[in-house]
Scaffold this active site. Sequence first.
Site, short mmCIF file in Angstrom:
data_model
loop_
_atom_site.label_atom_id
_atom_site.label_comp_id
_atom_site.label_asym_id
_atom_site.label_seq_id
_atom_site.Cartn_x
_atom_site.Cartn_y
_atom_site.Cartn_z
N LYS A 78 50.74 -31.43 10.69
CA LYS A 78 50.38 -31.51 12.11
C LYS A 78 51.17 -32.59 12.85
O LYS A 78 51.51 -32.41 14.01
CB LYS A 78 48.89 -31.75 12.27
CG LYS A 78 48.41 -33.13 11.83
CD LYS A 78 46.93 -33.31 12.11
CE LYS A 78 46.45 -34.66 11.62
NZ LYS A 78 47.06 -35.80 12.33
N THR A 79 51.49 -33.69 12.15
CA THR A 79 52.25 -34.76 12.81
C THR A 79 53.63 -34.25 13.21
O THR A 79 54.13 -34.56 14.30
CB THR A 79 52.38 -35.99 11.88
OG1 THR A 79 51.08 -36.44 11.52
CG2 THR A 79 53.13 -37.11 12.57
N ASP B 294 45.49 -36.06 19.14
CA ASP B 294 45.47 -35.92 17.69
C ASP B 294 44.07 -36.20 17.17
O ASP B 294 43.30 -36.93 17.79
CB ASP B 294 46.47 -36.92 17.08
CG ASP B 294 46.74 -36.66 15.61
OD1 ASP B 294 46.40 -35.57 15.13
OD2 ASP B 294 47.28 -37.56 14.95
N GLU B 295 43.73 -35.62 16.02
CA GLU B 295 42.42 -35.83 15.38
C GLU B 295 41.28 -35.58 16.37
O GLU B 295 40.33 -36.36 16.49
CB GLU B 295 42.32 -37.26 14.82
CG GLU B 295 43.42 -37.65 13.86
CD GLU B 295 43.29 -36.97 12.49
OE1 GLU B 295 42.42 -36.11 12.34
OE2 GLU B 295 44.08 -37.30 11.59
N ARG C 251 43.20 -35.92 -0.11
CA ARG C 251 44.14 -37.05 -0.08
C ARG C 251 45.10 -36.97 -1.27
O ARG C 251 46.15 -37.62 -1.26
CB ARG C 251 43.39 -38.39 -0.16
CG ARG C 251 42.42 -38.74 0.96
CD ARG C 251 42.98 -38.52 2.33
NE ARG C 251 42.66 -37.19 2.81
CZ ARG C 251 43.29 -36.58 3.80
NH1 ARG C 251 44.29 -37.16 4.39
NH2 ARG C 251 42.94 -35.36 4.18
#
Length: 760
Positions: free
Chosen positions: A33-34, A224-225, A614
Amino acid sequence: MIDFIKDLNEKQQLGVLKTEGACLLIAGAGSGKTRVLTYRIANLLENGTSPWQILALTFTNKAAKEMRERIENLVGTTGRDLWMGTFHSMFARILRFDGDRLGYRSGFSIYDTDDSKTLIKNIVKEMGIDDKIYQAAGMFNRISSLKNSLISPQEYNQNAEFLSEDAMAKRPHFGKIYQEYAARCFKANAMDFDDLLYQTFVLFRDHKDILHKYQHRFKYILIDEFQDTNIAQYKIIKKLAAVNLNICVVGDDAQSIYAFRGADIRNILNFERDYPDLEIIKLEQNYRSTKTIVEAANKIIKNNKNQIPKNVWTENIAGEKIELVRATSDQEEGRITAGNIFETRAQKNAKLNDFAILYRTNAQSRTMEEALRRLNIKYRIIGGLSFYQRKEIKDLLAYFRLAVNPEDEGALRRAINNPKRGIGNTTVLKVFLASRENNIPLSKIIRHASAYLGKGRAGTSVEKFGELAKAFQIMASENDAFTAAKYIAQHSGIVKALFDDETLEGRARYENIQELLNATQEFVQNKISEATTEEPDTSLSLFLQEVALLSSVDQASEDEDAVTMMTIHAAKGLEFEYVYLVGMEEELFPSSRMITSQQDLEEERRLFYVAVTRAKERLTLSYALQRYRYGSFNSCEPSRFLFEIDQELFNNRSRAMQRNNPNHMTNFMRHRAAKEKESPKTKTGNNLKPLKSVSNNSPFVSSKSEDIVEGIKVEHPKFGFGIVKKIDASTSGKRAIINFDTEGDKTLILSFAKLRIVES
């Protein structure tokens, strides 16, 4: 543009090129996504959008910095002029420009949590009320929640229901504390973190010309987020996007884990209601983790009812199976984890930075730290005491704050007699009383103390400090941050006091002060090097703002090779080759406080999903049969979440451990095994509903929720006996406020509460 999006997949390209209108990018874990956000902004810049027409909001400075650097690599220094940063930093910037419309001066202080709690303690003390009932931490959290829900002190004190609840909870003075806290912050020209949101909302609500200015400035808004936004953040953004309607939000409802901070998952789940023409683009390809880890995460999260459907997949290799470790105690769990890290590092030639130990609560770190130290394995703890929270640093920062904002009550309290100047607490209290009673600024009181406190040694000492503070204000207004900071450090007396302290602790504190000065110098150099067309702002005021808005993740140093230890909440947005998720036990994870409602349980499951995702290469889960808590050993049961992962995804050793050790099969595991036998169609337990952590042979039998009425006596398996005070309806179902003999008031959802009516 074709050149730098050619490496994106089809959905990512659509996310970059679909720039007009409302867009919701559902970004599964590890889906890049970044990169999509970065390229989307670069695409806008390449197609003629001015950088100051773009507002890009993140939740950490680290994320903003990474995106800005990537954008500069794509389009050059144009990216430096973007309005990009955290919600709090961007709204603080707006308030610096236009907060005067609300009565604030541009140099307002930003109180951290400790500053706010100290102020509340002082207010409670001055009001002469019980500080055990009105504990600062609880009062602060309640005030924070109200601000994030956009409820002002005035609205609170005019709401009969709020006041009635306070009376029932035996805290009738809370409304007055909230009112006084807000007034004292305003008088001190200070805002806390929540004010940066609340006051921005008020600015836009009450001053339409200011709102109009920013609505037309920001042609494109990117967030974002988005799943982590609260009510205040969303309402502000909705106002800003109302003119151009070019709003792109990126998030993953499966990673919404901050409800305790006010995050509202409904913002992302119901986004389409506010933007009917919304385009939804799902980024479902995972580039981070192995197939095994991705499949495990999918199995876990599908047990949640409230979610946006998606199917995360990956072309990565299957990789290692998941390791499940059963330890006899939490000490053994620590030894096994540390030993595995030691062996893996040698076998894989890995760096310690590749390893992370994640846990549900900070208290779990102790046994892990001890085990790592025994093997001389370096580690860092994220979320512990940060550099800017150390006493000597906060002492000098108080002087900096006073130089920028002479009315900062918290800074004055900390600085006025540090180092010792013969100004006692009684004198300090008189200074504040004189300011309030005469409605005169603190800065004037301390410069003319003799006129208000009477002539004498105390008044003279305060006046000398006032002269010193005035000199610091002049230095701060006329010089860059480093020049002003160096002058203040030398003339405040703090540097000399620490230099004269020849103990090891004194030397360490002196070195920390030098490091703070280095930070101001680095800040000035960075601002100058980043400048394009405008004169860079290198002021001490801006330095203090950036320090105040640092998060624990932003402050973590990665220079030294070390194992990272942190709570799962702190780990969101990060990734590691090898992840050890410890403490997978009922009542620890999920937390005993989060199993009284479906919403809470689903948030815990999302937290588990975040932890699992993660991991890039290997995931290790562990639980202990006994854990040392509250001064004694307590028996533990494996977390229900472990049974939501297909057994085939665990390695053979983990599966054999469960099959061949019946002596260690707990009540919960027996219950699950019995359920599996009853459902022959289900090969694994992942489709079964979560089980309550009550033993099969428990004598406790819940009463029907419809039989629970106000005034009756009930028993709860954890909280004991209590009286039902009130029953009302909520979105989660009927809920009861119950006063327990030993626990006080608790609000429980009846369908989950496991209450038993006690015959009188």
